[in-house]
Design a protein around this motif. Structure first.
Motif, PDB file in Angstrom:
ATOM      1  N   THR A 347       0.842  -1.189   0.000  1.00 54.64           N
ATOM      2  CA  THR A 347       0.000   0.000   0.000  1.00 54.64           C
ATOM      3  C   THR A 347       0.877   1.239   0.000  1.00 54.64           C
ATOM      4  N   ALA A 348       0.260   2.369  -0.276  1.00 59.31           N
ATOM      5  CA  ALA A 348       1.027   3.612  -0.325  1.00 59.31           C
ATOM      6  C   ALA A 348       1.475   4.039   1.067  1.00 59.31           C
ATOM      7  N   GLY A 349       0.539   4.031   2.007  1.00 63.07           N
ATOM      8  CA  GLY A 349       0.869   4.484   3.355  1.00 63.07           C
ATOM      9  C   GLY A 349       0.097   3.725   4.410  1.00 63.07           C
ATOM     10  N   ARG A 350       0.073   4.287   5.609  1.00 61.42           N
ATOM     11  CA  ARG A 350      -0.588   3.652   6.750  1.00 61.42           C
ATOM     12  C   ARG A 350      -2.078   3.463   6.503  1.00 61.42           C
ATOM     13  N   ALA A 351      -2.676   4.340   5.738  1.00 57.71           N
ATOM     14  CA  ALA A 351      -4.113   4.257   5.491  1.00 57.71           C
ATOM     15  C   ALA A 351      -4.498   2.927   4.850  1.00 57.71           C
ATOM     16  N   GLY A 352      -3.683   2.458   3.914  1.00 57.00           N
ATOM     17  CA  GLY A 352      -3.984   1.187   3.262  1.00 57.00           C
ATOM     18  C   GLY A 352      -3.952   0.039   4.243  1.00 57.00           C
ATOM     19  N   ARG A 353      -2.996   0.076   5.156  1.00 56.37           N
ATOM     20  CA  ARG A 353      -2.904  -0.966   6.186  1.00 56.37           C
ATOM     21  C   ARG A 353      -4.158  -0.946   7.062  1.00 56.37           C
ATOM     22  N   ARG A 355      -7.016   0.269   6.345  1.00 57.77           N
ATOM     23  CA  ARG A 355      -8.194  -0.061   5.544  1.00 57.77           C
ATOM     24  C   ARG A 355      -8.450  -1.570   5.550  1.00 57.77           C
ATOM     25  N   TYR A 356      -7.396  -2.359   5.390  1.00 54.56           N
ATOM     26  CA  TYR A 356      -7.548  -3.813   5.425  1.00 54.56           C
ATOM     27  C   TYR A 356      -7.926  -4.300   6.822  1.00 54.56           C
ATOM     28  N   ALA A 357      -7.377  -3.666   7.852  1.00 56.46           N
ATOM     29  CA  ALA A 357      -7.698  -4.078   9.220  1.00 56.46           C
ATOM     30  C   ALA A 357      -9.171  -3.844   9.515  1.00 56.46           C
ATOM     31  N   ILE A 358      -9.689  -2.702   9.088  1.00 57.15           N
ATOM     32  CA  ILE A 358     -11.098  -2.384   9.323  1.00 57.15           C
ATOM     33  C   ILE A 358     -12.006  -3.300   8.514  1.00 57.15           C
ATOM     34  N   ALA A 359     -11.628  -3.577   7.261  1.00 58.35           N
ATOM     35  CA  ALA A 359     -12.458  -4.428   6.399  1.00 58.35           C
ATOM     36  C   ALA A 359     -12.485  -5.867   6.879  1.00 58.35           C
ATOM     37  N   ASP A 360     -11.400  -6.314   7.534  1.00 57.92           N
ATOM     38  CA  ASP A 360     -11.319  -7.664   8.089  1.00 57.92           C
ATOM     39  C   ASP A 360     -11.667  -8.721   7.036  1.00 57.92           C
ATOM     40  N   VAL A 361     -10.942  -8.664   5.906  1.00 59.58           N
ATOM     41  CA  VAL A 361     -11.200  -9.605   4.819  1.00 59.58           C
ATOM     42  C   VAL A 361     -10.189 -10.745   4.791  1.00 59.58           C
ATOM     43  N   GLY A 362      -9.347 -10.851   5.832  1.00 55.91           N
ATOM     44  CA  GLY A 362      -8.427 -11.977   5.923  1.00 55.91           C
ATOM     45  C   GLY A 362      -7.001 -11.670   5.533  1.00 55.91           C
ATOM     46  N   VAL A 363      -6.693 -10.425   5.182  1.00 54.32           N
ATOM     47  CA  VAL A 363      -5.319 -10.044   4.859  1.00 54.32           C
ATOM     48  C   VAL A 363      -4.609  -9.706   6.169  1.00 54.32           C
ATOM     49  N   ARG A 364      -3.550 -10.446   6.481  1.00 57.53           N
ATOM     50  CA  ARG A 364      -2.847 -10.242   7.750  1.00 57.53           C
ATOM     51  C   ARG A 364      -2.033  -8.951   7.722  1.00 57.53           C
ATOM     52  N   ASP A 365      -1.944  -8.314   8.867  1.00 57.56           N
ATOM     53  CA  ASP A 365      -1.174  -7.073   8.962  1.00 57.56           C
ATOM     54  C   ASP A 365       0.299  -7.311   8.642  1.00 57.56           C
ATOM     55  N   ASP A 366       0.809  -8.490   8.997  1.00 57.04           N
ATOM     56  CA  ASP A 366       2.214  -8.808   8.721  1.00 57.04           C
ATOM     57  C   ASP A 366       2.510  -8.877   7.230  1.00 57.04           C
ATOM     58  N   ASP A 367       1.494  -9.092   6.429  1.00 53.29           N
ATOM     59  CA  ASP A 367       1.683  -9.231   4.985  1.00 53.29           C
ATOM     60  C   ASP A 367       1.527  -7.911   4.233  1.00 53.29           C
ATOM     61  N   ILE A 368       1.322  -6.826   4.937  1.00 53.59           N
ATOM     62  CA  ILE A 368       1.144  -5.514   4.304  1.00 53.59           C
ATOM     63  C   ILE A 368       2.434  -4.705   4.426  1.00 53.59           C
ATOM     64  N   VAL A 369       2.869  -4.137   3.313  1.00 51.26           N
ATOM     65  CA  VAL A 369       4.098  -3.332   3.280  1.00 51.26           C
ATOM     66  C   VAL A 369       3.766  -1.963   2.691  1.00 51.26           C
ATOM     67  N   GLU A 370       4.213  -0.912   3.367  1.00 51.55           N
ATOM     68  CA  GLU A 370       3.981   0.451   2.893  1.00 51.55           C
ATOM     69  C   GLU A 370       5.157   0.885   2.024  1.00 51.55           C
ATOM     70  N   VAL A 371       4.866   1.199   0.761  1.00 55.72           N
ATOM     71  CA  VAL A 371       5.936   1.525  -0.193  1.00 55.72           C
ATOM     72  C   VAL A 371       5.748   2.873  -0.874  1.00 55.72           C
ATOM     73  N   ARG A 636       0.779  12.320   4.702  1.00 52.62           N
ATOM     74  CA  ARG A 636       1.699  11.324   5.272  1.00 52.62           C
ATOM     75  C   ARG A 636       0.963  10.025   5.576  1.00 52.62           C
ATOM     76  N   TYR A 637      -0.266  10.135   6.056  1.00 50.94           N
ATOM     77  CA  TYR A 637      -1.047   8.947   6.416  1.00 50.94           C
ATOM     78  C   TYR A 637      -1.414   8.124   5.187  1.00 50.94           C
ATOM     79  N   LEU A 638      -1.816   8.803   4.123  1.00 51.75           N
ATOM     80  CA  LEU A 638      -2.261   8.097   2.917  1.00 51.75           C
ATOM     81  C   LEU A 638      -1.107   7.613   2.049  1.00 51.75           C
ATOM     82  N   LEU A 639      -0.080   8.461   1.901  1.00 51.49           N
ATOM     83  CA  LEU A 639       0.953   8.211   0.895  1.00 51.49           C
ATOM     84  C   LEU A 639       2.327   7.912   1.476  1.00 51.49           C
ATOM     85  N   GLY A 640       2.458   7.978   2.789  1.00 56.36           N
ATOM     86  CA  GLY A 640       3.743   7.696   3.398  1.00 56.36           C
ATOM     87  C   GLY A 640       4.618   8.934   3.452  1.00 56.36           C
ATOM     88  N   PRO A 641       5.791   8.811   4.044  1.00 55.57           N
ATOM     89  CA  PRO A 641       6.687   9.967   4.187  1.00 55.57           C
ATOM     90  C   PRO A 641       7.284  10.387   2.848  1.00 55.57           C
TER      91      PRO A 641
END
Length: 701
Positions: A347-353, A355-371, A636-641
């Motif tokens: 994901t671009a930033g923290r917001a994407g991470r 977003r998946y946590a709130i949706a709870d669709v089975g994507v683990r937080d450990d598998d998300i990388v902010e790039v 910063r939240y959506l797109l990262g530093p």
């Protein structure tokens, strides 16, 4: 009424509708002329049907395909015209003459040529359809791919073959009018000679060295190239022809990778619409061909869309699979449960991470990388409105979507209100209207609203041009327009537009991009963009459609934006400029912000657009910009530093995942080797040592 008929008939213009009507009316007129009989009337009606048919084919009209569905296809139309001509000759009392029998024999023989002609065309096209199509892959040194047949032989071949009867038709009509059969015999002879020549011209392309190599040889050549190139990172994409933009947005990022990149496409239509790139591209329509391809050196596969054909790549266990998407927004598509199948989701930033946590669709937080978002590098940070220029506001609504949700787009309920207030703003602003390219493709109501908004902007532009408050430098604009013409001509030359193009096999053979020309084209596009904005007044309103200027170019010349919930909003936040988002579904400010992260620092508009004053005030006076600090935090939240640069973050993530892939593959190889050793050891032990019962007997003995 005409526009309704055009929409119902699904034709592109009134001219197409008129041509179709003339063609269909022409055949009853032919019958009437044959029965009267009247050679002149028949000739006039025949000319109308020939010309209308030709016009519709050149336009690629939808009606041409529809006619074949109702048993009125191309061959039938020509056959009916020929039969009516025979009827005309009979009604002219020529049924006992040799020219009458020559006409019948001619048309029978003429249709006899259609079968070999069609078979040869089909065979040539099938043989020249490669199992894979490539760009920037050197296959010419590995396999011989002959030149394509001359384009005139294959382009609209059925239409061209059938139109060869025109000479016979004219000759027979002249014979009927004059009573001299020589004209008829001459026309018949020329038509048959031309038909034979067309078939004979195709024969050399189905034999000898003009036949392309077999699929096995081509695939072996591709595998040989892959073994030499040793790709490490793959961008994999599958989708409809309209989704080519989803892969195009990643091309520049792929060119900047530290690892050896490769792009794999699954549809030829995407390859045809793909932007120029220096990255090697392989289009593999067949799933079996892809699964048999040597991708043993690939360590990371990047996926820009969630589609069924991804399974053909996901099944490769030696590759780490990553979903990178084609935008970052609060739409449901950004948290698709299908994302669980990937090793990682970037994901671009923290917001994407979150977003998946709130949706709870089975994507683990450990598998998300902010790039971050490497594509956003061209977006310039706002420095305020330049002195001497009025502010520019971009209205960039998204399209209506497939589900009919009123919250998808503002264009239907709020679009006209937004534009009316913007063009009437005091102090004045310039309005740029850039709608989504899909606008109106699903909803006729959205299409109608788009046309009304376009009319509003164009009318305001005319009024602004006559306003003495806004001075223009006519000479500078003319110079800029001249630059545009020069640049467009050179870009067309660089891209080969206007020249004769080969087929897919030739494009695969000759598809090595010239790096110098590619760099020149990139430089010229930047010059074109600069000249485009100088070619009209900095105060002039503008409707912008098509691929150029690009959305980010519109961002850079704008001081604020009005849009809807989409990745456009998330991308615009990178500029730090004020923006407004329309709550078309009327959720209310608090609920709208709760559901959509990207609008938390936006001016929220109702469908009346009454709140636009807050946005215009923030543009006119930075001190009145109440959302400035919030936008920076949200960015910063959506797109990262901002540091390190997003492309550096992206490259780092690719390298780390490649190392993880290597570690995993070595571990699997070690386990496999250990299992094989165990099996070998077991096979060397004497049979009596295998069972415990034998062991016991030996001990007691």
């Amino acid at each position: 009424m005409i526009s309704t008929a055009i929409r119902v008939a699904r034709v592109g213009s009134a001219a197409e509708l008129a041509a179709a009507a003339l063609m269909m009316l022409g055949f009853p007129c032919l019958m009437l002329a044959a029965l009267l009989p009247s050679v002149g009337a028949f000739a006039a009606a025949a000319a109308v049907t020939y010309l209308a048919d030709h016009f519709l084919h050149r336009r690629g009209s939808y009606l041409v395909n529809r006619l074949s569905k109702v048993r009125a296809g191309l061959s039938i139309r020509f056959l009916i015209r020929q039969l009516l001509l025979v009827l005309l000759l009979a009604r002219l009392d020529l049924s006992g003459s040799l020219v009458f029998y020559a006409a019948i024999a001619c048309f029978l023989a003429f249709y006899g040529f259609q079968a070999p002609h069609g078979a040869l065309i089909t065979l040539i096209r099938l043989r020249r359809k490669m199992p894979v199509a490539t760009r920037n892959v050197d296959l010419a040194s590995r396999v011989r791919i002959p030149d394509a047949p001359p384009r005139p032989l294959l382009s609209r071949s059925a239409e061209k073959m059938l139109h060869l009867d025109l000479v016979a038709v004219v000759g027979l009509l002249v014979a009927g009018a004059t009573g001299d059969g020589v004209y008829g015999f001459a026309g018949v002879g020329v038509t048959l000679l031309l038909a034979f020549g067309y078939v004979a011209a195709l024969v050399p392309f189905v034999r000898g060295r003009r036949v392309p190599p077999s699929a096995d040889k081509v695939l072996a050549a591709v595998d040989g190239w892959l073994g030499e190139y040793r790709p490490e990172t793959v961008l994999y994409f599958s989708g409809s022809k309209d989704s080519a933009y989803q892969v195009n947005m990643w091309l520049e990022t792929m060119e900047q990778l530290d690892t050896r990149p490769l792009i794999i496409l699954r549809e030829r239509a995407i390859l045809e619409r793909m932007a120029p790139t220096t990255v090697p591209v392989i289009c593999v329509p067949g799933g079996v061909h892809l699964m048999n391809m040597d991708l043993s050196t690939v360590r990371v596969a990047l996926y820009a869309a969630n589609v069924g054909k991804n399974i053909h790549m996901l099944r490769v266990p030696t590759i780490q699979h990553v979903f990178i998407g084609h935008g970052d927004s609060d739409k449901l598509a950004s948290v698709n449960p299908f994302s669980k199948v990937y090793d990682e989701v970037w994901t671009a930033g923290r917001a994407g991470r979150d977003r998946y946590a709130i949706a709870d669709v089975g994507v683990r937080d450990d598998d998300i990388v902010e790039v971050g978002r490497p594509q956003l590098a061209p977006i310039q940070t706002w420095q305020g409105v330049p002195d001497g220029r009025i502010p520019t506001v971009l209205y960039a609504p998204t399209w209506e979507g497939w589900d009919g949700n009123p919250g998808n787009t503002s264009i239907v309920l709020a679009g006209e209100n937004i534009v009316k207030k913007l063009v009437a703003a005091d102090p004045p602003v310039r309005v740029l209207y850039k709608p989504h390219p899909f606008t109106g493709t699903v909803s006729a109501e959205a299409g109608a609203a788009h046309r009304r908004i376009t009319a509003l902007v164009e009318k305001a532009a005319v009024e602004r041009a006559g306003d003495s408050r806004f001075t223009v430098d006519a000479a500078a604009q003319e110079q800029a327009k001249a630059e545009l013409t020069r640049i467009e001509a050179r870009l067309a030359e660089l891209s080969g537009v206007g020249g004769e193009k080969g087929d897919e096999a030739e494009a695969t053979r000759d598809g090595m991009i010239d790096a110098a020309r590619h760099e020149e084209a990139a430089r010229l596009r930047a010059e074109w963009n600069d000249a485009y904005w100088r070619s009209f007044s900095t105060a002039g309103h503008r409707v912008i459609t098509g691929a150029e200027p690009r959305l980010y170019d519109c961002f850079n010349v704008s001081d604020a934006m009005v849009s809807d919930i989409s990745s456009v909003v998330s991308d615009f936040i990178a500029s730090g400029k004020p923006y407004a988002v329309t709550d078309s579904a009327e959720l209310g400010v608090e609920e709208f912000k709760r559901q959509n992260t990207a609008v938390r620092a936006a001016v929220i508009l109702t469908n009346s657009a009454a709140e636009l004053g807050e946005l215009l005030a923030a543009v006119a006076d930075p001190a009145a910009d109440a959302q400035a600090a919030g936008r920076q935090e949200l960015k910063r939240y959506l797109l990262g530093p901002d540091e390190p640069a997003s492309i550096d973050q992206f490259n780092s993530a690719v390298r780390e995942l490649a190392r993880e892939s290597e570690r995993r593959n070595r571990g699997q190889q070690s386990e496999t080797s250990a299992e094989l050793v165990d099996v070998d050891l077991a096979s060397t032990v004497p049979a009596q040592r295998v069972t415990g019962e034998t062991d016991g007997a030996a001990v007691t003995g």
